[in-house]
Design a protein around this motif. Structure first.
Motif, mmCIF file in Angstrom:
data_model
loop_
_atom_site.group_PDB
_atom_site.id
_atom_site.type_symbol
_atom_site.label_atom_id
_atom_site.label_comp_id
_atom_site.label_asym_id
_atom_site.label_seq_id
_atom_site.Cartn_x
_atom_site.Cartn_y
_atom_site.Cartn_z
ATOM 1 N N VAL A 194 -0.246 -2.988 -0.595
ATOM 2 C CA VAL A 194 0.469 -1.919 0.103
ATOM 3 C C VAL A 194 0.358 -0.615 -0.675
ATOM 4 C CG1 VAL A 194 2.753 -1.111 0.832
ATOM 5 C CG2 VAL A 194 2.036 -3.457 1.330
ATOM 6 N N ASP A 195 0.483 -0.670 -1.998
ATOM 7 C CA ASP A 195 0.383 0.521 -2.836
ATOM 8 C C ASP A 195 -1.004 1.159 -2.726
ATOM 9 O OD1 ASP A 195 1.369 2.376 -4.831
ATOM 10 O OD2 ASP A 195 0.067 1.325 -6.257
ATOM 11 N N VAL A 218 3.957 -12.002 -3.910
ATOM 12 C CA VAL A 218 4.668 -10.744 -3.680
ATOM 13 C C VAL A 218 4.008 -9.608 -4.453
ATOM 14 C CG1 VAL A 218 6.872 -9.550 -4.069
ATOM 15 C CG2 VAL A 218 6.859 -11.837 -3.085
ATOM 16 N N ALA A 219 3.612 -9.866 -5.692
ATOM 17 C CA ALA A 219 2.931 -8.845 -6.491
ATOM 18 C C ALA A 219 1.615 -8.438 -5.827
ATOM 19 C CB ALA A 219 2.680 -9.361 -7.905
ATOM 20 N N THR A 220 0.871 -9.406 -5.307
ATOM 21 C CA THR A 220 -0.381 -9.112 -4.618
ATOM 22 C C THR A 220 -0.128 -8.283 -3.361
ATOM 23 O OG1 THR A 220 -1.312 -11.183 -5.432
ATOM 24 C CG2 THR A 220 -2.436 -10.151 -3.570
ATOM 25 N N PHE A 221 0.870 -8.667 -2.603
ATOM 26 C CA PHE A 221 1.207 -7.936 -1.385
ATOM 27 C C PHE A 221 1.563 -6.482 -1.692
ATOM 28 C CE2 PHE A 221 4.609 -6.378 1.404
ATOM 29 C CZ PHE A 221 3.913 -6.302 2.596
ATOM 30 N N PHE A 222 2.448 -6.265 -2.672
ATOM 31 C CA PHE A 222 2.856 -4.895 -2.975
ATOM 32 C C PHE A 222 1.734 -4.085 -3.612
ATOM 33 C CE2 PHE A 222 7.260 -6.544 -2.509
ATOM 34 C CZ PHE A 222 7.650 -5.656 -1.512
ATOM 35 N N THR A 223 0.850 -4.736 -4.334
ATOM 36 C CA THR A 223 -0.317 -4.039 -4.858
ATOM 37 C C THR A 223 -1.195 -3.565 -3.704
ATOM 38 O OG1 THR A 223 -0.291 -5.344 -6.888
ATOM 39 C CG2 THR A 223 -2.362 -4.243 -6.325
ATOM 40 N N GLN A 250 -1.837 4.814 -1.200
ATOM 41 C CA GLN A 250 -2.613 5.789 -1.983
ATOM 42 C C GLN A 250 -3.823 6.275 -1.192
ATOM 43 O OE1 GLN A 250 -3.828 4.147 -5.714
ATOM 44 N NE2 GLN A 250 -1.783 4.238 -6.622
#
Length: 61
Positions: free
Chosen positions: A49-50, A42-47, A54
Motif C-alpha cells: 500500500v505504501d 500485514v507488513a507485506t500488505f502495508f508495504t 508513493q
C-alpha cells in the motif's frame, strides 16, 4: 468501597488462579507461529500500500 480482609483476598485469589487453564506447549508454539505469519502478511500488505501511494503521488507531482 468496602475494605477486604487481606487473608480472605489471598484465599480468593488462590481459588481464581487454580481455575486458570494453561495452554499446552503445542498450542503456544502454533499460536506463536500464527502470530508471526499474520505479522508478516500485514507488513507485506502495508508495504505494498505504501509503495502504491508513493507511486500515485509521484505520478500526480
Amino acid at each position: 468501597m468496602a475494605i477486604t480482609n487481606p487473608l480472605k483476598f489471598i484465599q480468593e485469589t488462590r481459588v481464581e488462579i487454580s481455575k486458570i487453564v494453561w495452554p499446552t506447549r503445542r498450542e503456544v508454539i502454533l499460536t506463536t507461529i500464527m502470530v508471526f505469519i499474520m505479522a508478516a502478511l500485514v507488513a507485506t500488505f502495508f508495504t505494498f500500500v505504501d509503495v502504491l501511494i508513493q507511486w500515485g503521488i509521484r505520478q500526480i507531482l
